[in-house]
Design a protein around this motif. Structure first.
Motif, PDB file in Angstrom:
ATOM      1  N   GLU A  18     -17.418 -17.591  50.734  1.00  0.00           N
ATOM      2  CA  GLU A  18     -17.265 -16.518  50.331  1.00  0.00           C
ATOM      3  C   GLU A  18     -15.883 -16.616  49.004  1.00  0.00           C
ATOM      4  OE1 GLU A  18     -18.200 -13.070  51.617  1.00  0.00           O
ATOM      5  OE2 GLU A  18     -19.410 -13.536  53.589  1.00  0.00           O
ATOM      6  N   PHE A  19     -16.118 -16.540  47.810  1.00  0.00           N
ATOM      7  CA  PHE A  19     -14.972 -16.558  47.756  1.00  0.00           C
ATOM      8  C   PHE A  19     -14.618 -14.977  46.460  1.00  0.00           C
ATOM      9  CE2 PHE A  19     -16.335 -20.831  46.430  1.00  0.00           C
ATOM     10  CZ  PHE A  19     -15.299 -21.587  47.092  1.00  0.00           C
ATOM     11  N   ALA A  20     -13.364 -14.827  46.532  1.00  0.00           N
ATOM     12  CA  ALA A  20     -12.626 -13.685  45.713  1.00  0.00           C
ATOM     13  C   ALA A  20     -12.337 -14.126  44.402  1.00  0.00           C
ATOM     14  CB  ALA A  20     -12.225 -12.608  46.461  1.00  0.00           C
ATOM     15  N   LEU A  21     -12.992 -13.988  43.579  1.00  0.00           N
ATOM     16  CA  LEU A  21     -11.900 -14.146  42.605  1.00  0.00           C
ATOM     17  C   LEU A  21     -11.213 -13.048  41.667  1.00  0.00           C
ATOM     18  CD1 LEU A  21     -11.552 -16.931  40.340  1.00  0.00           C
ATOM     19  CD2 LEU A  21     -13.634 -16.272  38.823  1.00  0.00           C
ATOM     20  N   VAL A  22      -9.959 -13.802  41.416  1.00  0.00           N
ATOM     21  CA  VAL A  22      -8.905 -13.353  40.588  1.00  0.00           C
ATOM     22  C   VAL A  22      -8.780 -13.320  39.022  1.00  0.00           C
ATOM     23  CG1 VAL A  22      -7.160 -11.380  41.015  1.00  0.00           C
ATOM     24  CG2 VAL A  22      -8.379 -12.098  43.258  1.00  0.00           C
ATOM     25  N   ARG A  23      -8.758 -12.066  38.563  1.00  0.00           N
ATOM     26  CA  ARG A  23      -7.933 -13.362  36.748  1.00  0.00           C
ATOM     27  C   ARG A  23      -7.047 -12.230  37.031  1.00  0.00           C
ATOM     28  NH1 ARG A  23      -9.091 -11.774  30.916  1.00  0.00           N
ATOM     29  NH2 ARG A  23      -7.402 -12.709  30.064  1.00  0.00           N
ATOM     30  N   ILE A  27     -12.073 -17.006  50.926  1.00  0.00           N
ATOM     31  CA  ILE A  27     -10.599 -17.638  50.298  1.00  0.00           C
ATOM     32  C   ILE A  27     -11.166 -16.643  49.418  1.00  0.00           C
ATOM     33  CG2 ILE A  27     -10.526 -19.809  48.549  1.00  0.00           C
ATOM     34  CD1 ILE A  27     -12.300 -21.464  50.796  1.00  0.00           C
ATOM     35  N   ILE A  28     -10.123 -16.673  48.972  1.00  0.00           N
ATOM     36  CA  ILE A  28      -9.449 -15.796  47.060  1.00  0.00           C
ATOM     37  C   ILE A  28      -8.742 -16.533  46.183  1.00  0.00           C
ATOM     38  CG2 ILE A  28      -7.304 -13.619  46.150  1.00  0.00           C
ATOM     39  CD1 ILE A  28      -7.253 -12.706  49.120  1.00  0.00           C
ATOM     40  N   GLY A  57     -12.254 -18.725  34.916  1.00  0.00           N
ATOM     41  CA  GLY A  57     -12.679 -18.006  35.764  1.00  0.00           C
ATOM     42  C   GLY A  57     -14.645 -17.807  35.237  1.00  0.00           C
ATOM     43  N   CYS A  58     -15.379 -17.784  34.193  1.00  0.00           N
ATOM     44  CA  CYS A  58     -16.411 -17.899  33.865  1.00  0.00           C
ATOM     45  C   CYS A  58     -16.920 -19.244  33.772  1.00  0.00           C
ATOM     46  CB  CYS A  58     -16.440 -17.600  31.532  1.00  0.00           C
ATOM     47  SG  CYS A  58     -15.738 -16.150  31.339  1.00  0.00           S
ATOM     48  N   CYS A  59     -16.282 -20.247  33.825  1.00  0.00           N
ATOM     49  CA  CYS A  59     -16.669 -21.966  34.187  1.00  0.00           C
ATOM     50  C   CYS A  59     -17.152 -21.844  35.874  1.00  0.00           C
ATOM     51  CB  CYS A  59     -16.036 -22.532  34.033  1.00  0.00           C
ATOM     52  SG  CYS A  59     -15.396 -22.850  32.422  1.00  0.00           S
ATOM     53  N   PHE A  60     -16.417 -21.748  36.470  1.00  0.00           N
ATOM     54  CA  PHE A  60     -16.673 -20.740  38.052  1.00  0.00           C
ATOM     55  C   PHE A  60     -17.603 -20.386  38.268  1.00  0.00           C
ATOM     56  CE2 PHE A  60     -15.077 -19.615  43.181  1.00  0.00           C
ATOM     57  CZ  PHE A  60     -14.004 -20.977  42.840  1.00  0.00           C
ATOM     58  N   VAL A  61     -17.570 -18.835  38.235  1.00  0.00           N
ATOM     59  CA  VAL A  61     -18.707 -18.791  37.950  1.00  0.00           C
ATOM     60  C   VAL A  61     -20.517 -19.204  38.060  1.00  0.00           C
ATOM     61  CG1 VAL A  61     -19.739 -16.075  37.697  1.00  0.00           C
ATOM     62  CG2 VAL A  61     -17.460 -16.206  38.196  1.00  0.00           C
ATOM     63  N   VAL A  71     -11.375  -8.327  40.052  1.00  0.00           N
ATOM     64  CA  VAL A  71     -12.095  -9.194  41.709  1.00  0.00           C
ATOM     65  C   VAL A  71     -13.164  -9.417  41.619  1.00  0.00           C
ATOM     66  CG1 VAL A  71     -11.929  -9.037  44.274  1.00  0.00           C
ATOM     67  CG2 VAL A  71      -9.678  -8.210  43.013  1.00  0.00           C
ATOM     68  N   VAL A  72     -14.145 -10.578  41.318  1.00  0.00           N
ATOM     69  CA  VAL A  72     -15.199 -11.041  41.930  1.00  0.00           C
ATOM     70  C   VAL A  72     -16.172 -11.174  42.629  1.00  0.00           C
ATOM     71  CG1 VAL A  72     -17.377 -11.742  40.528  1.00  0.00           C
ATOM     72  CG2 VAL A  72     -14.968 -11.133  39.143  1.00  0.00           C
TER      73      VAL A  72
END
Length: 192
Positions: free
Chosen positions: A7-12, A145-146, A154-158, A179-180
């Motif tokens: 699981e990821f928490a992606l933060v800009r 993982i944050i 971020g768009c690419c990662f998502v 946070v996504v």
């Protein structure tokens, strides 16, 4: 091969001085957070303090590292910085004002995502970096993982974790400090 979902928490990152005026920030390393950006970083940190992460990764660009620093204060996790999470570099276009940009035609036979605009990186290049990052994550023992990064990265990662190739990136830009939550099963092949 590692088993189990990650699981990821992606933060800009929070708003930076370089974001003011809509400039193309891209590969510029040094712009720091604005006062508003620090507030956004603290808000993300409060949200993530209760998520239960076991690792905190950040782009090595100042705006991301400063945001990750706020998250580290709330979570107690050390920040691991890497150039693999940097924003897409736009070469000579980095730092340009919106009014100074001139439209260029996509070269024949290429998709817009395959062009290294301004001599920087293509979206294909960003995907390649993110696949290397995911490979490093698989080699580790962490499952929540944050990841502190940037808008285009971020768009690419998502999109990549959703199984979408570089020509199908979802350009739903994250807001500063947003946070996504994402997940990925390491056995699933990541698209190019």
């Amino acid at each position: 091969m590692r088993q189990g979902r990650i699981e990821f928490a992606l933060v800009r990152h929070g708003e930076s001085e370089g974001n003011l005026g809509g400039r193309v920030l891209g590969g510029q390393m040094t712009p720091d957070l604005t006062a508003r950006g620090r507030t956004q970083a603290r808000a993300a940190a409060r949200e993530l303090a209760v998520w239960g992460a076991d690792a905190l990764w950040s782009s090595d660009m100042v705006r991301a590292r400063r945001t990750a620093g706020q998250i580290a204060l709330r979570t107690g996790l050390p920040v691991r910085s890497t150039g693999l999470l940097r924003e897409q570099n736009h070469g000579r276009l980095d730092g340009a004002e919106p009014g100074s940009l001139v439209a260029e035609a996509t070269p024949p036979g290429l998709d817009v995502t395959e062009v290294r605009w301004g001599g920087g990186e293509s979206v294909v290049d960003v995907y390649a970096r993110l696949r290397v990052f995911c490979g490093q994550i698989v080699a580790g023992a962490h499952s929540r993982i944050i990841v502190v990064g940037h808008s285009d990265m971020g768009c690419c990662f998502v999109s990549m974790l959703a199984g979408l190739g570089h020509r199908r990136v979802r350009w739903d830009r994250l807001r500063h400090g947003q946070v996504v939550y994402l997940s990925w099963v390491p056995g699933q092949q990541l698209p190019v």
